[in-house]
Design a protein around this motif. Sequence first.
Motif, PDB file in Angstrom:
ATOM      1  N   GLU A 322       0.820  -1.214   0.000  1.00  7.60           N
ATOM      2  CA  GLU A 322       0.000   0.000   0.000  1.00  7.60           C
ATOM      3  C   GLU A 322       0.854   1.264   0.000  1.00  7.60           C
ATOM      4  OE1 GLU A 322      -2.812   0.049   3.166  1.00  7.60           O
ATOM      5  OE2 GLU A 322      -3.877  -1.735   2.493  1.00  7.60           O
ATOM      6  N   ASN A 323       0.382   2.260  -0.759  1.00 11.21           N
ATOM      7  CA  ASN A 323       0.920   3.629  -0.732  1.00 11.21           C
ATOM      8  C   ASN A 323       2.419   3.689  -1.004  1.00 11.21           C
ATOM      9  OD1 ASN A 323      -1.701   4.645   0.063  1.00 11.21           O
ATOM     10  ND2 ASN A 323      -1.266   3.851   2.107  1.00 11.21           N
ATOM     11  N   GLN A 324       2.890   2.868  -1.915  1.00 13.07           N
ATOM     12  CA  GLN A 324       4.294   2.919  -2.323  1.00 13.07           C
ATOM     13  C   GLN A 324       4.431   3.975  -3.421  1.00 13.07           C
ATOM     14  OE1 GLN A 324       6.729   1.104  -0.871  1.00 13.07           O
ATOM     15  NE2 GLN A 324       5.289   0.055   0.497  1.00 13.07           N
ATOM     16  N   ILE A 325       5.295   4.955  -3.207  1.00 11.93           N
ATOM     17  CA  ILE A 325       5.479   6.046  -4.162  1.00 11.93           C
ATOM     18  C   ILE A 325       6.915   6.022  -4.696  1.00 11.93           C
ATOM     19  CG2 ILE A 325       5.260   8.528  -4.563  1.00 11.93           C
ATOM     20  CD1 ILE A 325       2.663   7.187  -3.673  1.00 11.93           C
ATOM     21  N   GLY A 326       7.066   5.910  -6.008  1.00  9.29           N
ATOM     22  CA  GLY A 326       8.383   5.955  -6.620  1.00  9.29           C
ATOM     23  C   GLY A 326       9.268   4.770  -6.293  1.00  9.29           C
ATOM     24  N   VAL A 341      -2.423 -11.269  -3.225  1.00  9.94           N
ATOM     25  CA  VAL A 341      -1.648 -10.026  -3.229  1.00  9.94           C
ATOM     26  C   VAL A 341      -2.615  -8.869  -3.462  1.00  9.94           C
ATOM     27  CG1 VAL A 341       0.220  -8.715  -4.310  1.00  9.94           C
ATOM     28  CG2 VAL A 341       0.395 -11.209  -4.117  1.00  9.94           C
ATOM     29  N   TYR A 342      -2.593  -7.883  -2.580  1.00  9.08           N
ATOM     30  CA  TYR A 342      -3.452  -6.706  -2.710  1.00  9.08           C
ATOM     31  C   TYR A 342      -2.583  -5.460  -2.796  1.00  9.08           C
ATOM     32  CZ  TYR A 342      -6.927  -3.119  -1.708  1.00  9.08           C
ATOM     33  OH  TYR A 342      -7.718  -2.007  -1.770  1.00  9.08           O
ATOM     34  N   ILE A 343      -2.674  -4.740  -3.916  1.00  7.70           N
ATOM     35  CA  ILE A 343      -1.862  -3.554  -4.175  1.00  7.70           C
ATOM     36  C   ILE A 343      -2.794  -2.353  -4.187  1.00  7.70           C
ATOM     37  CG2 ILE A 343      -0.171  -2.541  -5.748  1.00  7.70           C
ATOM     38  CD1 ILE A 343      -0.021  -5.442  -7.019  1.00  7.70           C
ATOM     39  N   PHE A 344      -2.566  -1.409  -3.298  1.00  4.85           N
ATOM     40  CA  PHE A 344      -3.500  -0.289  -3.131  1.00  4.85           C
ATOM     41  C   PHE A 344      -2.762   1.047  -3.030  1.00  4.85           C
ATOM     42  CE2 PHE A 344      -5.746   2.687  -0.315  1.00  4.85           C
ATOM     43  CZ  PHE A 344      -6.961   2.810  -0.975  1.00  4.85           C
ATOM     44  N   GLY A 345      -3.262   2.049  -3.766  1.00  4.03           N
ATOM     45  CA  GLY A 345      -2.786   3.418  -3.616  1.00  4.03           C
ATOM     46  C   GLY A 345      -1.335   3.651  -3.986  1.00  4.03           C
ATOM     47  N   CYS A 346      -0.758   2.840  -4.851  1.00  6.77           N
ATOM     48  CA  CYS A 346       0.647   3.005  -5.231  1.00  6.77           C
ATOM     49  C   CYS A 346       0.767   3.890  -6.470  1.00  6.77           C
ATOM     50  CB  CYS A 346       1.292   1.648  -5.492  1.00  6.77           C
ATOM     51  SG  CYS A 346       1.342   0.583  -4.037  1.00  6.77           S
ATOM     52  N   LYS A 347       1.921   4.530  -6.607  1.00  8.75           N
ATOM     53  CA  LYS A 347       2.136   5.443  -7.731  1.00  8.75           C
ATOM     54  C   LYS A 347       3.605   5.411  -8.147  1.00  8.75           C
ATOM     55  CE  LYS A 347       1.479  10.297  -9.085  1.00  8.75           C
ATOM     56  NZ  LYS A 347       1.032  11.630  -8.623  1.00  8.75           N
ATOM     57  N   ASP A 348       3.825   5.437  -9.468  1.00  8.26           N
ATOM     58  CA  ASP A 348       5.192   5.470 -10.014  1.00  8.26           C
ATOM     59  C   ASP A 348       6.049   4.347  -9.433  1.00  8.26           C
ATOM     60  OD1 ASP A 348       4.869   7.726 -11.710  1.00  8.26           O
ATOM     61  OD2 ASP A 348       5.007   9.041  -9.976  1.00  8.26           O
ATOM     62  N   SER A 349       5.492   3.170  -9.334  1.00  7.74           N
ATOM     63  CA  SER A 349       6.216   2.052  -8.727  1.00  7.74           C
ATOM     64  C   SER A 349       6.123   0.810  -9.604  1.00  7.74           C
ATOM     65  CB  SER A 349       5.667   1.753  -7.325  1.00  7.74           C
ATOM     66  OG  SER A 349       5.812   2.870  -6.474  1.00  7.74           O
ATOM     67  N   LYS A 367       0.147   4.973 -12.697  1.00 10.37           N
ATOM     68  CA  LYS A 367       1.486   4.791 -13.273  1.00 10.37           C
ATOM     69  C   LYS A 367       2.224   3.662 -12.556  1.00 10.37           C
ATOM     70  CE  LYS A 367       1.821   9.620 -14.723  1.00 10.37           C
ATOM     71  NZ  LYS A 367       2.573  10.888 -14.630  1.00 10.37           N
ATOM     72  N   MET A 368       1.563   2.526 -12.494  1.00 14.11           N
ATOM     73  CA  MET A 368       2.075   1.377 -11.762  1.00 14.11           C
ATOM     74  C   MET A 368       2.427   0.265 -12.732  1.00 14.11           C
ATOM     75  SD  MET A 368       2.549   0.210  -8.620  1.00 14.11           S
ATOM     76  CE  MET A 368       2.946  -1.381  -7.896  1.00 14.11           C
ATOM     77  N   GLY A 369       3.539  -0.429 -12.465  1.00 16.83           N
ATOM     78  CA  GLY A 369       3.923  -1.597 -13.238  1.00 16.83           C
ATOM     79  C   GLY A 369       3.870  -2.837 -12.377  1.00 16.83           C
ATOM     80  N   VAL A 370       3.259  -3.905 -12.883  1.00 19.63           N
ATOM     81  CA  VAL A 370       3.167  -5.163 -12.139  1.00 19.63           C
ATOM     82  C   VAL A 370       3.626  -6.304 -13.044  1.00 19.63           C
ATOM     83  CG1 VAL A 370       1.678  -6.757 -10.882  1.00 19.63           C
ATOM     84  CG2 VAL A 370       1.220  -4.307 -10.784  1.00 19.63           C
ATOM     85  N   VAL A 371       4.592  -7.051 -12.583  1.00 19.50           N
ATOM     86  CA  VAL A 371       5.079  -8.235 -13.292  1.00 19.50           C
ATOM     87  C   VAL A 371       4.798  -9.445 -12.403  1.00 19.50           C
ATOM     88  CG1 VAL A 371       7.047  -9.376 -14.362  1.00 19.50           C
ATOM     89  CG2 VAL A 371       6.921  -6.873 -14.344  1.00 19.50           C
ATOM     90  N   PHE A 372       4.070 -10.438 -12.939  1.00 24.06           N
ATOM     91  CA  PHE A 372       3.778 -11.615 -12.121  1.00 24.06           C
ATOM     92  C   PHE A 372       3.961 -12.884 -12.955  1.00 24.06           C
ATOM     93  CE2 PHE A 372      -0.212 -10.656 -14.168  1.00 24.06           C
ATOM     94  CZ  PHE A 372      -0.821 -11.879 -14.401  1.00 24.06           C
ATOM     95  N   THR A 373       4.125 -13.983 -12.254  1.00 20.15           N
ATOM     96  CA  THR A 373       4.350 -15.253 -12.939  1.00 20.15           C
ATOM     97  C   THR A 373       3.034 -15.977 -13.213  1.00 20.15           C
ATOM     98  OG1 THR A 373       6.487 -15.420 -11.798  1.00 20.15           O
ATOM     99  CG2 THR A 373       5.672 -17.395 -12.886  1.00 20.15           C
ATOM    100  N   ASP A 374       2.401 -16.497 -12.170  1.00 16.13           N
ATOM    101  CA  ASP A 374       1.150 -17.244 -12.340  1.00 16.13           C
ATOM    102  C   ASP A 374       0.157 -16.860 -11.251  1.00 16.13           C
ATOM    103  OD1 ASP A 374       1.968 -19.306 -14.463  1.00 16.13           O
ATOM    104  OD2 ASP A 374       3.487 -19.615 -12.928  1.00 16.13           O
ATOM    105  N   VAL A 375      -1.138 -16.878 -11.606  1.00 14.71           N
ATOM    106  CA  VAL A 375      -2.199 -16.768 -10.607  1.00 14.71           C
ATOM    107  C   VAL A 375      -3.146 -17.944 -10.785  1.00 14.71           C
ATOM    108  CG1 VAL A 375      -2.118 -14.260 -10.345  1.00 14.71           C
ATOM    109  CG2 VAL A 375      -3.591 -15.259 -12.088  1.00 14.71           C
ATOM    110  N   VAL A 376      -3.642 -18.450  -9.667  1.00 18.85           N
ATOM    111  CA  VAL A 376      -4.548 -19.594  -9.710  1.00 18.85           C
ATOM    112  C   VAL A 376      -5.960 -19.162 -10.114  1.00 18.85           C
ATOM    113  CG1 VAL A 376      -5.602 -21.439  -8.351  1.00 18.85           C
ATOM    114  CG2 VAL A 376      -3.212 -20.792  -7.946  1.00 18.85           C
TER     115      VAL A 376
END
Length: 468
Positions: A322-326, A341-349, A367-376
């Motif tokens: 949560e709330n990860q900036i840069g 995995v719950y990603i909330f309120g992040c920016k430029d990360s 402006k968030m980037g997410v790279v993941f392998t597999d989800v069930v």
Amino acid sequence: MAENLIQRLEAAVTRLESFSRGGSRPQTAALDAGSASSDPSIVAFNDLITEYVEKVSDAAEKIGGQIKDITSVLRHAFDAQKELLVKIKQTQKPDAGGLGEFLKPLNEKLGEATRMTEGPRSDFFNHLKAVAESLTALAWIAYTGKNCGMSMPISHVEECWQSAEFYSNKVLVEFKNKDPSHVEWTRALKELYVPGLRDYVKTHYPLGPVWSATGATVSAPSKSSKPAAPNPPPASLASSSTASSSSSAPKQGMSAVFQEISSKPVTAGLKKVTDDMKTKNRTDRAGFVSSVEKEPKKNVAAAAKVGPQKFELVMGRKWVVENQIGAKDLSIDDCDPKQTVYIFGCKDSVLQVKGKVNNITVDKCTKMGVVFTDVVAAFEVVNCSSLEVQCQGSAPTISIDNTSGCQLYLSKDSLESSITTSKATEVNVLVPAEDPDADQAEHAMPQMYLHTYKDGQFITTPVSHSGG
């Protein structure tokens, strides 16, 4: 139930006998509370509550927790509408400001349901959203004519349920093989609106409420009067706010709601995409989410407004980011298929999820980037803007809701993913080309649709655009 029916029949017989003895029906300024409550439309609404709302409430009792809480709000909202239907028969049709004041009790319940969906995402978010979205169907009561800015009552109820059904279907998928009580609750919720409320409106108010010709009047509160509470009220069904509008014409009815909801569009602040910014013309990337970008400018004022930063595993089951900036080097290395995995309120990360997890949700990120392998189960995006997502493995379901600007990169193993979009714009999906040395093929997801009536039903097809 039988006793109630007998009481209603006795009341109806008594009224008919009094009319026959006294000649013509007296022309009173307004119906008294007793006659209004025995009106066929009010009796029918009571039956709607007994047959459908009680069914949802009974199912919620079996589940408890937040589902029981928001179902209680739903019950109170239907009770509020019943009271307004009684009052309409005793009230003259008000102007826009008066209508907002008249509908305030119902609006407060709708606002309460909406607030329950806000903040950090609940494990029962889809339940909460299904109820909050569905309750906007009760705004059919604000219909005042074809120029009021909203669909006719029957269409309005159907449209609102279609929006809510996006979330109720997610509940069905999630709990179909887990807990039948959630399935029972979801199906009861749908029946409440379709056929329940839809058929009620179709029978009694297809053209909207019928106001009294000689009843009491309702007007908006005086501008000089002191507000009862320091906090501003939620968006009303018929807003009487004096806030400036993007249109020169005043908004009425549900259009006032949409005006307020859309006053801060998710695309606000996004730059226009020029040719040199398009993926195929970029020289600084090979079509994947990159963690090497320019250092973002520090904005102390903006940073002060966000909540506390979190990057932790809660109860061994849920990763909370949560709330990860840069932050460009976020990574979850130690995970297992039972975790979410719950990603909330992040920016430029940029976040990398290395390994298989059950579910990933990205909520209110920019402006968030997410790279993941597999989800069930699923990868979900909601209330975001300018997102880049790369699936390196497989994902059975990918859903993108209320989001503007999403670049989704799929691997060969994820080409069979089911992708669902709702209220989403500028969604592009890039897939591997047959030639391993060639660039990825980019596909724009349709955001406009054409509806044509044929053979007794509507046929919906996506609208494609071509040109430079």
